[in-house]
Design an enzyme around this catalytic site. Structure first.
Site, PDB file in Angstrom:
ATOM      1  N   SER A 153      28.847  45.799  43.347  1.00 54.43           N
ATOM      2  CA  SER A 153      28.815  44.366  43.096  1.00 54.43           C
ATOM      3  C   SER A 153      27.590  44.024  42.239  1.00 54.43           C
ATOM      4  O   SER A 153      27.335  44.677  41.235  1.00 54.43           O
ATOM      5  CB  SER A 153      28.799  43.636  44.443  1.00 54.43           C
ATOM      6  OG  SER A 153      29.165  42.315  44.293  1.00 54.43           O
TER       7      SER A 153
ATOM      8  N   ASP B  10      40.357  43.589  44.475  1.00 54.16           N
ATOM      9  CA  ASP B  10      39.063  42.911  44.457  1.00 54.16           C
ATOM     10  C   ASP B  10      39.076  41.749  43.471  1.00 54.16           C
ATOM     11  O   ASP B  10      39.306  41.951  42.285  1.00 54.16           O
ATOM     12  CB  ASP B  10      37.990  43.927  44.059  1.00 54.16           C
ATOM     13  CG  ASP B  10      36.599  43.326  44.071  1.00 54.16           C
ATOM     14  OD1 ASP B  10      36.421  42.249  44.662  1.00 54.16           O
ATOM     15  OD2 ASP B  10      35.697  43.963  43.495  1.00 54.16           O
TER      16      ASP B  10
ATOM     17  N   HIS C 217      36.681  45.387  47.424  1.00 54.59           N
ATOM     18  CA  HIS C 217      35.351  45.371  46.808  1.00 54.59           C
ATOM     19  C   HIS C 217      34.599  46.695  47.071  1.00 54.59           C
ATOM     20  O   HIS C 217      34.311  47.022  48.195  1.00 54.59           O
ATOM     21  CB  HIS C 217      34.585  44.187  47.410  1.00 54.59           C
ATOM     22  CG  HIS C 217      33.478  43.663  46.556  1.00 54.59           C
ATOM     23  ND1 HIS C 217      33.570  43.539  45.190  1.00 54.59           N
ATOM     24  CD2 HIS C 217      32.237  43.218  46.883  1.00 54.59           C
ATOM     25  CE1 HIS C 217      32.437  43.028  44.713  1.00 54.59           C
ATOM     26  NE2 HIS C 217      31.616  42.824  45.721  1.00 54.59           N
TER      27      HIS C 217
END
Ligand SMILES: *[C@@H]1O[C@H](CO)[C@@H](O)[C@H](O)[C@H]1NC(C)=O
Ligand SMILES: *[C@@H]1O[C@H](CO)[C@@H](O)[C@H](O)[C@H]1NC(C)=O
Ligand SMILES: *[C@@H]1O[C@H](CO)[C@@H](O)[C@H](O)[C@H]1NC(C)=O
Ligand SMILES: *[C@@H]1O[C@H](CO)[C@@H](O)[C@H](O)[C@H]1NC(C)=O
Length: 487
Positions: free
Chosen positions: A162, A418, A443
């Site tokens: 991320s 995601d 994710h």
């Protein structure tokens, strides 16, 4: 040349055993928590030059081939560094065969790495929260570790998921002299640089629910419509009691909180849609999107269905009698959610400065109420909250926007479940800027420990990542040798 020699503090704070199953659970990971006396301001040689703070990092050398094996450095993101260590089993699973030293560095202004302690978020202190300072922290810590451990010749691979993945990519781009390659998992590099589509994120959240059952998004829309309808009739008590709120809403000014609170829960369900139970951003059942849809589809009232689906996130303990939406949810400069606590302040500030997250929902291409977040609204909010004006183009300028031609040795992995995936790099940009797609992956699923419920795609992706990382290391070792030979 004067060698920069900070006074190191090697504090062994505590030893944690991560409950990972390496080699069929024979080996536990011993992760040491340490602190490094870090520069508060890397770019000020004058007034603040001598000032330091304690940056936290975690380390294990139990797999390391001393002085030879690579360094795996996790570039910590917006939160307590332990939560990333606890959810990045891949590094520990790869470490034994690479003989790697594993390090997790905490991001400044998060966890315990607060440059000005409890005063870190005062206006005169928060300005040193920037990506540039953070990368300089990582570089400085890395050099310290390399010198201290006799690891100067050990190639470094950056890992991150991320925002942490953005940092691992930027770390390679900014300091290719220190970093041989990076794995940037689920990193929305384009979106955060303001180069995305404002409706993409919530459209992709919606697509996850649609994928499980085509009726699911319409159930969500019906739930929001029921809220709107009660609100338009000023039936605040009825609405509040149906939603099991701890305190009644009183006016239409309160409505955005309720809508945001629910939208935020659905966002987290989509991001954390792993095929097994997890405790990452919050405790989640296996396949939480499916669980939420089943609740909605079984419910005879879309409004209570919506409430109970949001309860997967907010009532994971099963002990709440009512919902305090003002405690669970704080509107901020990131419409996908900033969380709560200290970390949410830091992230809000970042979203008010370098990180552009102009994500809106429209109720058409997505299942949420119309909630806009334009650059004008962002500016207004950030002025009020922090006295800052966001610089829309700065991230794209500093970290190259969509023109990554001069970069190399970065893996961009993304899962198709995601909602961040479409904000990232989904094409191979060169021989060494490789995009790996993970079908059925939420994710940064690839960063997690292996699990019997893993889809074949993620098993394959991890193998491919391992091979690419071996290549990056090989290349670093070879170029080290040829430099040596030339001398
Ligand atoms: C990480 O895992 C350790 C060991 O299981 C646990 O004690 C700790 O609370 C976890 N920390 C976070 C932030 O998830
Ligand atoms: C609504 O009014 C009640 C009574 O004055 C108050 O206790 C409550 O906090 C108010 N709710 C909100 C969301 O402001
Ligand atoms: C939380 O979960 C428990 C157990 O399922 C349930 O009894 C309770 O009503 C839930 N709380 C709310 C506010 O819905
Ligand atoms: C990029 O190239 C790799 C081979 O190096 C391939 O496995 C992968 O599927 C390609 N990615 C995309 C998005 O086409």
């Amino acid at each position: 040349m004067v060698v920069f020699a900070p006074r190191y503090v090697w504090l062994v704070m505590s030893v944690f055993f991560l409950h990972l199953c390496l080699d069929r659970c024979v080996q536990a990971v011993r992760l040491l928590e340490k602190e490094f006396e870090q520069k508060v301001d890397h770019f000020d040689f004058s007034s603040r030059a001598g000032r330091t703070y304690k940056q936290r990092y975690l380390m294990t050398d139990q797999f390391w081939r001393k002085g030879v094996g690579p360094i795996f450095l996790y570039t910590g993101n917006e939160g307590d560094v332990w939560s990333f260590a606890n959810n990045t089993g891949l590094m520990f699973e790869l470490a034994p065969s690479f003989g790697a030293l594993v390090v997790f560095a905490e991001h400044r202004y998060y966890g315990t790495s607060l440059p000005f302690g409890t005063l870190s978020f005062e206006r005169e202190n928060v300005g040193l929260l920037s990506i540039e300072q953070t990368l300089a922290d990582f570089a400085t810590l890395l050099l310290h570790l390399q010198r201290d451990l006799g690891a100067e010749k050990c190639p470094v691979i950056a890992f991150g998921g991320s925002y942490g993945g953005m940092l691992s990519a930027y770390f390679r781009m900014k300091y290719p002299n220190l970093v041989a390659g990076a794995l940037a998992a689920s990193s929305p590099l384009y979106l955060v640089a303001g180069l995305g589509d404002e409706f993409q994120f919530f459209r992709d959240v919606t697509a996850d629910f649609e994928r499980y059952h085509h009726k699911c998004p319409n159930m969500v829309r019906a739930g929001f419509a029921a809220i709107k309808s009660l609100a338009s009739k000023q039936q605040w008590v009825a609405l509040s009691s149906k939603m099991r709120l701890c305190g009644d809403l009183n006016s239409s000014n309160d409505l955005p909180y309720l809508e945001g609170w629910i939208r935020n829960a659905f966002t987290v369900l989509a991001m954390m849609d792993y095929p097994y139970k997890t405790t990452f951003m919050s405790p989640m059942p296996a396949n939480p999107v499916n669980v939420a849809c089943d609740i909605l589809l079984k419910s005879d009232d879309p409004l209570t269905g919506l409430r109970d689906a949001a309860g997967i996130m907010y009532n994971s303990s099963g002990t709440k009698n009512c919902y305090n939406i003002f405690e669970d949810f704080k509107p901020c400069a990131d419409p996908t959610g900033c969380g709560v606590g200290w970390g949410s302040l830091a992230w809000d500030y970042q979203a008010c400065t370098e990180i552009n997250l102009l994500c809106s929902s429209n109720g058409k291409t997505d299942m949420f109420p119309v909630i806009s977040f334009t650059s004008a609204l962002r500016e207004q909010y950030c002025q009020k909250q922090w006295g800052v004006t966001p610089r829309q183009d700065w991230l794209a300028t500093q970290y190259w926007g969509t023109d990554l031609r001069a970069a190399s040795n970065i893996i961009f992995s993304n899962g198709d479940l995601d909602p961040w995936a479409n904000g990232g790099i989904r094409k191979n940009l060169s021989q060494s800027l490789v995009s790996i797609m993970i079908s059925g992956g939420a994710h940064h699923l690839d960063l997690r420990s292996s699990n019997p419920k893993d889809p074949p795609s993620v098993i394959q992706a991890r193998k491919q990542e391992e091979l690419l990382i071996r290549g990056f290391i090989q290349e670093a070792v070879m170029s080290e040798r040829s430099t040596f030979e030339r001398d």
